[in-house]
Every structure is written in structure tokens, then in C-alpha cells.
Scaffold this motif. Sequence first.
Motif, PDB file in Angstrom:
ATOM      1  N   HIS A   1       0.834  -1.206   0.000  1.00 13.77           N
ATOM      2  CA  HIS A   1       0.000   0.000   0.000  1.00 13.77           C
ATOM      3  C   HIS A   1       0.862   1.245   0.000  1.00 13.77           C
ATOM      4  CE1 HIS A   1       0.550   0.893   4.351  1.00 13.77           C
ATOM      5  NE2 HIS A   1       0.493  -0.411   4.541  1.00 13.77           N
TER       6      HIS A   1
ATOM      7  N   ASP B   1       6.358   1.229   7.061  1.00 16.51           N
ATOM      8  CA  ASP B   1       4.960   0.880   6.722  1.00 16.51           C
ATOM      9  C   ASP B   1       4.426   1.841   5.678  1.00 16.51           C
ATOM     10  OD1 ASP B   1       2.407  -0.141   6.779  1.00 16.51           O
ATOM     11  OD2 ASP B   1       1.864   0.819   8.656  1.00 16.51           O
TER      12      ASP B   1
ATOM     13  N   GLU C   1      -4.682   1.724   4.954  1.00 14.28           N
ATOM     14  CA  GLU C   1      -4.681   2.170   6.353  1.00 14.28           C
ATOM     15  C   GLU C   1      -6.087   2.495   6.869  1.00 14.28           C
ATOM     16  OE1 GLU C   1      -2.384   1.637   8.213  1.00 14.28           O
ATOM     17  OE2 GLU C   1      -0.436   1.863   7.229  1.00 14.28           O
TER      18      GLU C   1
ATOM     19  N   GLU D   1       3.920  -5.813   4.246  1.00 15.95           N
ATOM     20  CA  GLU D   1       3.881  -5.139   5.543  1.00 15.95           C
ATOM     21  C   GLU D   1       5.206  -5.395   6.246  1.00 15.95           C
ATOM     22  OE1 GLU D   1       1.657  -3.156   6.719  1.00 15.95           O
ATOM     23  OE2 GLU D   1       0.009  -3.497   5.324  1.00 15.95           O
TER      24      GLU D   1
HETATM   25 ZN   LIG Z   1       0.975  -1.137   6.420  1.00 11.56          ZN
END
Ligand SMILES: [Zn+2]
Length: 396
Positions: free
Chosen positions: A94, A123, A158, A182
Motif C-alpha cells: 500500500h 509501513d 490504512e 507489511e
Molecule cells: Zn501497512
Amino acid sequence: MDGNLGTIDSAAMLAQVQAWSAINTGTGNLAGLAEQAAALAEAFGALPATVELVDPAPVTAIAADGSAFDKPHGQHLVVRVRPQANRRILLTGHMDTVFPADHTFQHQRWLDEETLNGPGVADMKGGIAVMLHALLAFEQTPGAGALGYDILINSDEETGSLASADLIAQLAAGKLAALTYEPAALPDGTLAHERGGTGNYSITFAGKSAHAGRNPHEGRNAVVAAADLILRLKALESAEITINPAKLEGGAANNVVPDHAVLRFNVRPKTVEAGAAFDSVLNDLLCSIETTHDIATHRHGGVTRPPKKVDAAAQRLFDLVRECGAELGQDIRWQSTGGVCDGNNIAACGVPVVDTMGVRGGAIHSPDEYLIVPSLAERARLSARVIERLASGALQ
Ligand SMILES: [Zn+2]
């Protein structure tokens, strides 16, 4: 055994992470996400791929006054390599972070020679670099032609991937395995194994306003009804599910019986059955609240990330990652976690997934977020090895 893998350019990885971290990509920052998506499209163009930006799915949210509105999201990046191949895998990441454009945490700082503090460095902009460079190394191997893969970098992980959940399911379909980037569950590289699920609900209460002194009996108090629901929800908690009433909005002046309220709460089911059972009990509960308080309710939301179990096929993928780690001198372990991610969605499609293939780091979702920089190349080597093994028939 290591001979086939190309070299990993750790300096290029770090440069990319730093450039990407400098772009604010809070989930609501559409301009920042567009800039990030363009940068990623260019970077992933180094693969023998077709690169596409896909519009987000429409998402409805509930405002504080109880009205529904469309919540905008950024585009998602989809990259496809050798779609005709028989063996195909999915890789996901992401581009969004939890830090909005007006957050104070926007800059990078070296904590020591090999530890970088910055928004999204772990992240998961670091993880995206791990994915890309693992693939670049894999593409140098003679067996690369045997494996096709799709890559999804979504813009809304998120906040629960509501604008990309369908796309995740579409891309997962028919895949041999999936890897999600992740950060590792622990700074030592420990992977996340089983995960709980999560669901978010908004309940609106429509009562009837009245003067608190002259005719209170004609009023129907929405705040009291919401409070009643909160207590009844907490009474439903068990070892199988936790329930967190998080925010109650509504009410009116002190001399008015309030006619509206919105209650937001989160549930964390440990099993798919517990999530489904809760969802159905909630309907009964709302009927009862409506009768008791003579008001109308409306429910919005549900379990959006089912609990992630590790079945036999998924365990084989974990074992493969550990085996590849051992070949590289990396001791790979795993442990269960209550956290959720797109790995939950992928596992729900029946596709084996290891969802913490990204960097080692920590303090994510806080201004102390850090990346252990040598883990960029280390984890890219691990991924490249795993992908190479999948290309040569592992898991089949
Ligand atoms: Zn993440």
C-alpha cells in the motif's frame, strides 16, 4: 544455491525509500497519492510489465449528523507481468500512510548509521522497495519466464481497503500464492502468522425532539438509546470477539430531548463464525432498541477483514519462507497477531499468503516509525529466493 539471483542494489533501494517517504500519502491526501502513484508507476516500469492506474471503488461513509456521503480515495497501481503464465502469484503493498498532510511528522531523521526515522519508511514504502528489488533480482534468473505475477499497490489500506477490497479479490483469484509487504511483526524479522479480523460499524439513531421541561414525555431520546446499545454491545463480548464502542456523536441543547445520535464501534472477531454471529445478533439488538426506545435505527458497515487462519497450504508457504531464509543465513520465525492487513482479505479468497515480507523496523503508525536500513537488501534477497522457488514449482 545463491548463484542465480542478481545483485540487490541497496543504495538504489534506500534512495527510493527516502524519495517516497518525502511525499505525504495520508489516505485522504489525494494529491500526494497521485504523486506517489506516478513515482511508483515509473519505478515498476523497470519490470517487463504493463502498468495501470485503477480508479478506487466508491465508498459510502456516515457523517456526524447521520447522513451518508461518498468518501473520495486515490487510484490504485496494478502491474502485470506474464499474465499468460500457468504459475502466477500476487504481490501487494500500500502507498498510503496514517499521517495526513497536516500531521507534524513529515521529515526523515537518522537515528544512527543504520536506522532511519520517517513517515512510511517501514509501513510500507520500505516494503514496496523490497518487493520491487526482489522482482528485479528474480527477473535476472533463468527460470523467471515460468512465473507470471500481478502487483497491487493500493491507496487505502490504512483505512481498511474499502476502495480496493474487490480489486484485491479479483487479483487474488487463481493465484498460487501471495506475498504482502507489511513490515515484519517484530524488529528481528518475525513474521505475522494468524491474524484476527476486524469490522467497523456506524449506527444512526433517529428519535424525536421535545422541550426538556414542557413535554419531555413526547420526546424520544436518541442519546439514551445509543447509550443502551453501548452497554448491550459490551455485554456481548466473549473470548471469540471484542467490541470497542469508540465514538458517540449527537445530542442537542440541555433543554432539548436529542433526536439524533451516531455510534461508531469496532469489533475484533477471532473466527469467521464469531464475526457472522455478531453481525446477526446486532440486527436483533437493534430491533430490541427500536422497540424499547420507540426510535428508528440504521446500521452501516460490517466485518471488512475476516480473521486470517493459516491452513495447510498457507503453512507450506510459511515453511518455504523459513527454508529460503535458512539458505540465506536468516532465522525466520512467526507469531500470531491481533493486527489486520490486506493479508486478511487475500487469505479469505483461499490463497496462501505471507503478509509481512517487508522490512524490519518498528514504532509504525507513530512519529517514532523507523526502518532498519540493512533489512532492505536482506528482505529483498529473502523474497527473491521465495519467488524463485515458486517459479520452479514449490507449493505445487
Ligand atoms: Zn501497512
